[in-house]
Each structure stands twice: as C-alpha cells, then as structure tokens.
Design an enzyme around this catalytic site. Structure first.
Site, PDB file in Angstrom:
ATOM      1  N   ARG A 126      39.380 -48.309 -66.357  1.00  0.00           N
ATOM      2  CA  ARG A 126      39.203 -48.119 -64.897  1.00  0.00           C
ATOM      3  C   ARG A 126      38.797 -49.423 -64.195  1.00  0.00           C
ATOM      4  NH1 ARG A 126      41.085 -44.077 -66.567  1.00  0.00           N
ATOM      5  NH2 ARG A 126      40.723 -41.950 -65.871  1.00  0.00           N
TER       6      ARG A 126
ATOM      7  N   SER B 233      37.451 -38.209 -60.761  1.00  0.00           N
ATOM      8  CA  SER B 233      36.179 -38.453 -61.455  1.00  0.00           C
ATOM      9  C   SER B 233      35.337 -39.385 -60.597  1.00  0.00           C
ATOM     10  CB  SER B 233      36.418 -39.147 -62.793  1.00  0.00           C
ATOM     11  OG  SER B 233      37.238 -38.366 -63.620  1.00  0.00           O
TER      12      SER B 233
ATOM     13  N   GLU C 242      33.109 -44.604 -60.075  1.00  0.00           N
ATOM     14  CA  GLU C 242      34.501 -45.058 -60.180  1.00  0.00           C
ATOM     15  C   GLU C 242      35.020 -45.515 -58.811  1.00  0.00           C
ATOM     16  OE1 GLU C 242      37.995 -42.656 -61.211  1.00  0.00           O
ATOM     17  OE2 GLU C 242      37.407 -42.872 -63.287  1.00  0.00           O
TER      18      GLU C 242
HETATM   19  N1  EPU Z   1      32.688 -31.568 -69.875  1.00  0.00           N
HETATM   20  C1  EPU Z   1      31.622 -30.709 -69.779  1.00  0.00           C
HETATM   21  N2  EPU Z   1      31.241 -30.289 -68.528  1.00  0.00           N
HETATM   22  C2  EPU Z   1      31.900 -30.686 -67.406  1.00  0.00           C
HETATM   23  C3  EPU Z   1      32.971 -31.578 -67.530  1.00  0.00           C
HETATM   24  C4  EPU Z   1      33.351 -31.995 -68.776  1.00  0.00           C
HETATM   25  O1  EPU Z   1      31.014 -30.319 -70.758  1.00  0.00           O
HETATM   26  O2  EPU Z   1      31.499 -30.256 -66.320  1.00  0.00           O
HETATM   27  C5  EPU Z   1      33.150 -31.959 -71.207  1.00  0.00           C
HETATM   28  C6  EPU Z   1      34.496 -31.278 -71.507  1.00  0.00           C
HETATM   29  O3  EPU Z   1      34.309 -30.028 -72.092  1.00  0.00           O
HETATM   30  C7  EPU Z   1      35.173 -32.241 -72.430  1.00  0.00           C
HETATM   31  C8  EPU Z   1      34.590 -33.581 -72.035  1.00  0.00           C
HETATM   32  O4  EPU Z   1      33.453 -33.351 -71.228  1.00  0.00           O
HETATM   33  O5  EPU Z   1      34.812 -31.975 -73.760  1.00  0.00           O
HETATM   34  C9  EPU Z   1      35.612 -34.450 -71.321  1.00  0.00           C
HETATM   35  O6  EPU Z   1      36.130 -33.768 -70.186  1.00  0.00           O
HETATM   36  P1  EPU Z   1      37.665 -33.929 -69.754  1.00  0.00           P
HETATM   37  O7  EPU Z   1      38.564 -33.802 -70.918  1.00  0.00           O
HETATM   38  O8  EPU Z   1      37.876 -33.038 -68.588  1.00  0.00           O
HETATM   39  O9  EPU Z   1      37.815 -35.425 -69.325  1.00  0.00           O
HETATM   40  P2  EPU Z   1      36.846 -36.416 -68.564  1.00  0.00           P
HETATM   41  O10 EPU Z   1      36.248 -37.363 -69.533  1.00  0.00           O
HETATM   42  O11 EPU Z   1      35.906 -35.631 -67.725  1.00  0.00           O
HETATM   43  C10 EPU Z   1      38.673 -38.247 -68.144  1.00  0.00           C
HETATM   44  C11 EPU Z   1      39.096 -39.074 -66.961  1.00  0.00           C
HETATM   45  C12 EPU Z   1      39.984 -38.266 -66.039  1.00  0.00           C
HETATM   46  C13 EPU Z   1      41.201 -37.808 -66.829  1.00  0.00           C
HETATM   47  C14 EPU Z   1      40.734 -36.998 -68.036  1.00  0.00           C
HETATM   48  C15 EPU Z   1      41.888 -36.660 -68.933  1.00  0.00           C
HETATM   49  C16 EPU Z   1      37.330 -40.692 -66.555  1.00  0.00           C
HETATM   50  C17 EPU Z   1      36.160 -41.075 -65.712  1.00  0.00           C
HETATM   51  N3  EPU Z   1      37.909 -39.544 -66.246  1.00  0.00           N
HETATM   52  O12 EPU Z   1      37.870 -37.177 -67.616  1.00  0.00           O
HETATM   53  O13 EPU Z   1      40.417 -39.123 -65.001  1.00  0.00           O
HETATM   54  O14 EPU Z   1      42.058 -37.016 -66.027  1.00  0.00           O
HETATM   55  O15 EPU Z   1      39.804 -37.763 -68.825  1.00  0.00           O
HETATM   56  O16 EPU Z   1      42.338 -37.830 -69.571  1.00  0.00           O
HETATM   57  O17 EPU Z   1      37.709 -41.424 -67.457  1.00  0.00           O
HETATM   58  C18 EPU Z   1      39.881 -39.884 -62.808  1.00  0.00           C
HETATM   59  O18 EPU Z   1      39.675 -40.975 -63.304  1.00  0.00           O
HETATM   60  O19 EPU Z   1      39.747 -39.665 -61.572  1.00  0.00           O
HETATM   61  C19 EPU Z   1      40.209 -38.772 -63.691  1.00  0.00           C
HETATM   62  C20 EPU Z   1      40.320 -37.512 -63.238  1.00  0.00           C
END
Ligand code: EPU
Length: 342
Positions: free
Chosen positions: A168, A242, A338
């Site tokens: 990012r 995010s 971000e």
């Molecule tokens: N989780 C929780 N509670 C929550 C949210 C998430 O426990 O409220 C846990 C989920 O269960 C999961 C883990 O955290 O095990 C990761 O969550 P998720 O797979 O939804 O991905 P993320 O890390 O929250 C990242 C990117 C997203 C991207 C997704 C999929 C960043 C900051 N965010 O989100 O990117 O779509 O992975 O690859 O790296 C963005 O940058 O705007 C964005 C949406």
C-alpha cells in the site's frame, strides 16, 4: 486555437470523494490530457497556486475546504499496446474507473486482473498506493506509467523500479507526493495465465462450488461476490475501503501477542516478520458496529470506517484516533491509516 482552460470555482467535492465528506474546492481544473497540466503551469495565476491532485477520491479523508487548486484527473482511454508471447500490455488513461478497466480486459479475453475486481477508485490512483486484493497487488501486473512533473511540466516515464512499490505504498505517496500527476498506466497481463487462488476466501469458494480449475471470469465473479458480502458499496455507504494498513511486527512481538491472544489472525512473511489482521485487532477491541458522531465502524468488517450519513472529515479522524488508541492500549501496536488525510 486550444479552448481556454476551464477553471471551476467553489466546487462541492462531496460527490468526488467516496467517503461523501463535505468540502469545497476554491478552484478546480479537469485534466483531460498532459497538455492541460502544462497550460495550468504556464498560467501566471494558476501556475503559482499550490495544487492538490484528486483521482477517484477513494483514498482520501477531506477534513477541510481546499484553498489549493484541485487538479481532477479525467484522462480517458483504453487500448492494447502490445501482444507478446509472454504478456499482453494494456494502457489506460488515469481517469478510467479501475473496476471498468478490469472488466474491459476480461471482455477482450485477457486475464490477469480478476483478483483486483471491484476495488474502488481510478486507474491513476492504483499505483499511488499499490492497490491489492486476494493475493495480487498492482505491482504484480505493472508495466509502466506516464506522469507529468508539476514543477517542470515535463511528461516522465516511470518503470516499476522507479515507483518503489511496497505494501500500500509507492514513491507517489512519499517523495513525489503532490509533485506529479499520473496520466496513463500500462499493465502487463502475463501469458500463459495462471490463477491466483491461495487466499483463504477464494479457497473457500472453490471448496463450496466444487470448481477446482476456475477460469478468470469465475475468479472475477467470486471476488465480486466476496467483496459485496463484506465491504460496503461506496455509492450507498460512504467509505474508503480498509482504513488502516495491516501492521507488520517482529516474530518475537507476535509470539508475545499470541501468548495473550492465541486466536489472533496473523500471516508469517518470507522475511521472518509477521503481518497481523488489523480488522481482527479492531474487532477484538470491540469496535465493530460502533459509532462516534456520524462516523462508524462497518458491521461486517471492522477495518472499514463508514459515513453513517452527513459525517464530517473531523468525525472520521476522531473515530480513527479513538480506534488507534484502544488498539495501542491493548496490543501495543500503532495502526497506520491507509487513506491520505487532508
Ligand atoms: N477479521 C476479523 N474481524 C473483522 C475483520 C477481519 O476478525 O472485523 C479477520 C478476518 O476474519 C480474517 C482477517 O481478519 O481472518 C483478514 O480479513 P480479510 O480477509 O477481510 O482481509 P483484510 O486483511 O481485512 C485486506 C486488504 C483489503 C483486501 C483484502 C483481501 C489491507 C489493509 N486490506 O483486508 O484491501 O480487499 O485483504 O485481499 O491490506 C483496501 O485496501 O481498501 C482493501 C479493502
């Protein structure tokens, strides 16, 4: 004779930022081509004005009116530049909508961008924060870009190395922030195509559907379905995706946290450090669904802050700070936003 530069005054920026935050631009020029920027720079009054570059407005928190000159990037165009044995190179104007660009490549029969479907924003904004989702980042598909230097007015060609892509992050968020305007981006879609399906949510889709060799269109559909199920549509609920980056900690720090919170979601990285799920940390602090003023934490994904209706940028920032403090208080980790706060 070129038409005179259209300078719009007192422009409401609410429709131009995905959070739907209120702000007014004192002056705004729509950039349709590199030459428009040179004309701005050559203008005695506009040339001297401080400038702010606005793309799709999906990665910005506007906390005030802008007394700068806003350059709204609306360079359009999409074309296949080159078809090679090892890759297809496609080029997009920076003002094209990212998701439309992804869909267009698939319609042309070119796979490779499907994991990044439905990411809000424009093509020009994609390299700035090296967008990424479901196992792919922009840098994995990047060929080159053109940008106009806001001091010299020259068009400059950037290859991947010059962009300093990281998670990012890129040179356009750091040394070159506010100093150049990206006008065209070229992407490299590798041949032969191989699916990227290692991300847990995609593995789950494969398991549920029984499809073991999905094509690019299938992955595109899955990614759209996954995103729609847990991320708010900015057209309906203002947000910037995010709000915080997933923090990276040392193995030792991670072990210490696991000792106290064994169920923490974490991903070991090749260099020995560990990436933690910021959404999990925020969720664990009890923020999911909470509201401060008119800004809130999305019910289905704690990493996404939302505008509950009529929020100001200041309210979003207040909520973000409260979350940062509570995550720091419990885990000793500083979450880094971000989006760019203006
Ligand atoms: N989780 C929780 N509670 C929550 C949210 C998430 O426990 O409220 C846990 C989920 O269960 C999961 C883990 O955290 O095990 C990761 O969550 P998720 O797979 O939804 O991905 P993320 O890390 O929250 C990242 C990117 C997203 C991207 C997704 C999929 C960043 C900051 N965010 O989100 O990117 O779509 O992975 O690859 O790296 C963005 O940058 O705007 C964005 C949406």
């Amino acid at each position: 004779m070129p038409t005179p530069l259209a300078v719009e005054r007192g422009v409401n920026l609410r429709p131009y930022n995905s959070f739907g935050l209120p702000a007014v631009a004192q002056q705004l020029v729509r950039v349709k081509a590199d030459a428009d920027i040179r004309r701005v720079l050559g203008d005695p009054q506009l040339g001297r004005a401080p400038k702010f570059v606005l793309g799709g407005g999906s990665n910005v928190v506007l906390t005030r009116d802008l007394d700068t000159l806003v350059l709204k990037v609306e360079v359009m165009g999409r074309r296949v530049v080159q078809e090679r044995d090892d890759a297809v190179i496609v080029e997009f104007g920076a003002g094209e909508t990212w998701h439309d660009a992804v869909a267009w490549t698939l319609d042309q029969g070119f796979a490779g961008l499907e994991n990044m479907a439905l990411i809000p924003g424009t093509v020009g904004a994609a390299p700035v924060q090296n967008i990424g989702a479901y196992g792919l980042e922009l840098k994995d598909r990047f060929e080159s870009l053109d940008a106009v230097d806001l001091v010299t007015g020259r068009s400059v060609h950037f290859d991947a190395g010059m962009c300093h892509f990281a998670y990012r992050d890129s040179v356009f968020k750091r040394e070159l922030a506010g100093k150049s305007v990206i006008t065209r981006v070229r992407l490299k879609l590798p041949r032969p195509w191989t699916p990227v399906v290692g991300y847990l949510d995609l593995e789950r889709k494969m398991h549920e559907s029984g499809i073991t060799s999905p094509d690019a269109r299938q992955i595109f559909d899955w990614v759209c379905a996954i995103r729609r199920s847990k991320l708010p549509d900015p057209a309906l609920i203002g947000n910037a995706g995010s709000f915080f980056k997933n923090p990276v900690v040392s193995e030792e720090q991670c072990r210490d946290i696991i000792g106290r919170d064994p169920e923490i979601v974490h991903y070991p990285l090749p260099d020995g450090t560990v990436k933690l799920a910021a959404g999990w940390l925020i969720d664990a602090c009890g923020w999911k669904g909470k509201t401060i003023g008119r800004a809130g934490v999305y019910e289905k994904q704690a990493l996404v802050l939302v505008n509950r209706g009529g929020a100001s940028g200041a309210e979003v920032v207040t909520l973000a700070r409260a979350i940062q403090e509570s995550v720091y208080g419990r885990f000793g980790i500083r979450l880094e936003p971000e989006p760019v706060v203006v």
